[in-house]
Motif scaffolding. Sequence first.
Motif, PDB file in Angstrom:
ATOM      1  N   LEU A 229       3.720  71.957 -48.958  1.00 39.53           N
ATOM      2  CA  LEU A 229       2.319  71.564 -48.863  1.00 39.53           C
ATOM      3  C   LEU A 229       2.174  70.432 -47.860  1.00 39.53           C
ATOM      4  N   SER A 262      -6.419  72.213 -46.816  1.00 32.70           N
ATOM      5  CA  SER A 262      -6.822  71.031 -47.555  1.00 32.70           C
ATOM      6  C   SER A 262      -7.053  69.841 -46.630  1.00 32.70           C
ATOM      7  N   ARG A 266     -10.496  67.748 -45.437  1.00 26.25           N
ATOM      8  CA  ARG A 266     -10.684  66.300 -45.563  1.00 26.25           C
ATOM      9  C   ARG A 266     -11.066  65.647 -44.238  1.00 26.25           C
ATOM     10  N   TYR A 289      -7.475  79.903 -54.861  1.00 31.54           N
ATOM     11  CA  TYR A 289      -7.793  78.759 -54.014  1.00 31.54           C
ATOM     12  C   TYR A 289      -9.227  78.901 -53.534  1.00 31.54           C
ATOM     13  N   LEU A 290      -9.790  77.786 -53.123  1.00 33.77           N
ATOM     14  CA  LEU A 290     -11.148  77.810 -52.588  1.00 33.77           C
ATOM     15  C   LEU A 290     -11.126  77.265 -51.176  1.00 33.77           C
TER      16      LEU A 290
ATOM     17  N   ILE B 258      -7.695  75.044 -62.593  1.00 29.45           N
ATOM     18  CA  ILE B 258      -7.903  75.683 -61.292  1.00 29.45           C
ATOM     19  C   ILE B 258      -8.495  77.077 -61.467  1.00 29.45           C
ATOM     20  N   ILE B 285      -0.001  70.904 -56.416  1.00 24.83           N
ATOM     21  CA  ILE B 285      -1.145  71.434 -55.686  1.00 24.83           C
ATOM     22  C   ILE B 285      -2.455  70.763 -56.083  1.00 24.83           C
ATOM     23  N   ARG B 287      -3.668  67.822 -55.881  1.00 32.12           N
ATOM     24  CA  ARG B 287      -4.298  66.959 -54.878  1.00 32.12           C
ATOM     25  C   ARG B 287      -4.737  67.732 -53.651  1.00 32.12           C
ATOM     26  N   HIS B 288      -4.216  68.953 -53.510  1.00 32.85           N
ATOM     27  CA  HIS B 288      -4.561  69.749 -52.333  1.00 32.85           C
ATOM     28  C   HIS B 288      -5.591  70.821 -52.638  1.00 32.85           C
ATOM     29  N   TYR B 289      -6.001  70.875 -53.888  1.00 33.90           N
ATOM     30  CA  TYR B 289      -7.019  71.865 -54.226  1.00 33.90           C
ATOM     31  C   TYR B 289      -8.346  71.391 -53.649  1.00 33.90           C
ATOM     32  N   LEU B 290      -9.257  72.330 -53.489  1.00 33.67           N
ATOM     33  CA  LEU B 290     -10.592  71.973 -53.000  1.00 33.67           C
ATOM     34  C   LEU B 290     -11.610  72.402 -54.039  1.00 33.67           C
ATOM     35  N   ALA B 292     -10.293  68.444 -54.844  1.00 37.87           N
ATOM     36  CA  ALA B 292      -9.049  67.903 -55.401  1.00 37.87           C
ATOM     37  C   ALA B 292      -9.255  67.579 -56.876  1.00 37.87           C
ATOM     38  N   GLU B 337     -11.669  64.593 -57.168  1.00 34.06           N
ATOM     39  CA  GLU B 337     -13.017  65.046 -56.790  1.00 34.06           C
ATOM     40  C   GLU B 337     -13.709  65.984 -57.762  1.00 34.06           C
TER      41      GLU B 337
END
Lengths: 343, 343
Positions: A229, A262, A266, A289-290, B258, B285, B287-290, B292, B337
């Motif tokens: 990641l 990601s 940001r 995932y989004l 998630i 993951i 912190r990398h999700y959208l 977060a 977030e």
Amino acid sequence: MMEEGRTPKIVDVARLAGVSTATVSRTLSKPETVAQKTRDAVLKAAKESGYRVNLSARSLRSRRTGVVGVLVPNLGNTFFSRILAGIESTLARKGLSVLMVDTMHQTTKPEFILDYLNDSRVDGILSLDGSLSPTLLQAGQATAGLLPTVFVCEWHDQGNHPSIRVDNLQGSALAIDHLVALGHTKIGLINGPLDNVLSKARLSGALAAIKKANLKIDDSWQFESDFSLQSGVAAADSLLTLQDRPTALFCANDETAIGLISQLHRRGFYVPKDFSVVGFDDIDIARHYLPALTTIWQPRMELGEIGAQMLIERLENKASHTPQPAKVLPVELIIRETTAKPA
Amino acid sequence: MMEEGRTPKIVDVARLAGVSTATVSRTLSKPETVAQKTRDAVLKAAKESGYRVNLSARSLRSRRTGVVGVLVPNLGNTFFSRILAGIESTLARKGLSVLMVDTMHQTTKPEFILDYLNDSRVDGILSLDGSLSPTLLQAGQATAGLLPTVFVCEWHDQGNHPSIRVDNLQGSALAIDHLVALGHTKIGLINGPLDNVLSKARLSGALAAIKKANLKIDDSWQFESDFSLQSGVAAADSLLTLQDRPTALFCANDETAIGLISQLHRRGFYVPKDFSVVGFDDIDIARHYLPALTTIWQPRMELGEIGAQMLIERLENKASHTPQPAKVLPVELIIRETTAKPA
DNA sequence: ATTATAGTTGTAATCGATTACATTTACCAT
DNA sequence: ATGGTAAATGTAATCGATTACAACTATAAT
């Protein structure tokens, strides 16, 4: 009834069943050579006494451990879990068990791994890590015989070990063709580590597909990652320093793709509006995932199952050393939400 | 030089070094009892001959395997990988190795696992799966002695095995308090499986915190999951059938969170605009999700290290059976977030 | 010089199964 | 009845280390 305080041994079972230890042993490992009636008596005695075979004694004498070593580059990557499931279930059906070795965690270097996986610990090796082959070969020469080894997913060109893998070139071609079909002409690559066979295959497949589409690829549009990641995040930062940027990125794997998306997000760049992104592997989270990740699906369970099956065959007829050719499975492009026409 | 075609045994090394097999054995396992000069000669001979100890013979005689069985509920969940790293590195320092058993993949039932992990295969057990304890205990009564067992993360109230865990009640409280502080008064829960100790602890912690904040929780605001992405998806669908919906959800773990967020999004509801969501675990993951993921962080590496250390201590002084109390580590709330004031 | 003590090393029994080989049994054809 | 063959079982050697115990050596204490 057993006397207490002592775990029953094969002689106890033999005595209880009124047979010899040889017969007990045969009942347990080659039942078909024992008369039905005797077999029943032995099994009954074994059950009553709570007998458990001592595995050390068994493998000392039989020179078989019933264990297969599985080398995994990184257990933390979910990509491997379903492959492992395939391996485990296939091996279990033959009474074999798995000794998992994470070649990344393993505090030590390849030579240690080989010292560790000597033939008194495992009967054979399934390696999902292609980088270990040369050392394995060396060790094979040093000691008496090479442990039967099958490579799964990754492989090594030296030393013709059998292997099962996916058509990485086709995967790259599907990804690039998809981006080209959408109208992208500036395609960048987030490559995996350049000493990794998968990375190399995917890279050359991608370059071939790009060339076939009569497109050019600027050197600055290629980034190196380590499948993590974090390295996707780093790639995003590098990408954004460029003046002339690609409009689409094909990533070494899904984790890198997610890190990339990601970080782009940001920094105020959106996928697929500003960049299209394609991953590789189709890990479980890809669809959740989004935006949901467009990626290359691999038959992971099958990779594990077939790899395990290949090893089993090698273990069963040790005689035939016919170097089997590498088996290659097809992949599929899964189109989701991270790819679109260029802005 | 060795004669070819035969793997060297301890007698070969002994002959080469001009000592007895006993001395070779001692040099390798208790070097301090051997004179420096002899030791050097033995090590030299061992190296020259390419000697590898036969592990079956060693453990048959010494009644120790040097292997620890690690029971993992689901290797596919990345939550476990860092714990495993901690376990592996700690055990490796003592020359112990890990036999990993995925209690989910394992094609078979608990009784099989116990049959498999008998004391001729492992010296002890680290269980990340709390559901196995009762069976373990039964097996312990059936056979001679109970395998030393330490629970990590999960635990079991029966049978006072030592355990290392996280303060799940505190985690729940942190999550709920955070949501309350943001102004949420209608808080829903996506619980884990109700037969799981973690789920139960987190649930009771959450209910206590909700009560303390003088809020009510409608029964229809509680959903059951199995810690999977898919069950988060299902929870989202159930949630949306409700007329009177909570404005915030505290989830059993990150994967569920998630899945939930992903499905809410697909149904046109956004996080944190329409719903606030808090997870549990802080997987890589998160912190990398959208967006977060706001979640509860656990000291995963430490859990593994301490658990392994506790088992090592039990293995080293088999005598003392002082039932150690459960060790509990603190957790932290990581605000990202997915949480905001209610609309 | 003699004895006690600690430090090294060797001898040989031992761990608990598997399996080569020998032996017995069962059955069939002559 | 007899010999031949296949199936079932038993006897005992064996796998390769560890370790209890014995024996020996060197040093210190008397």
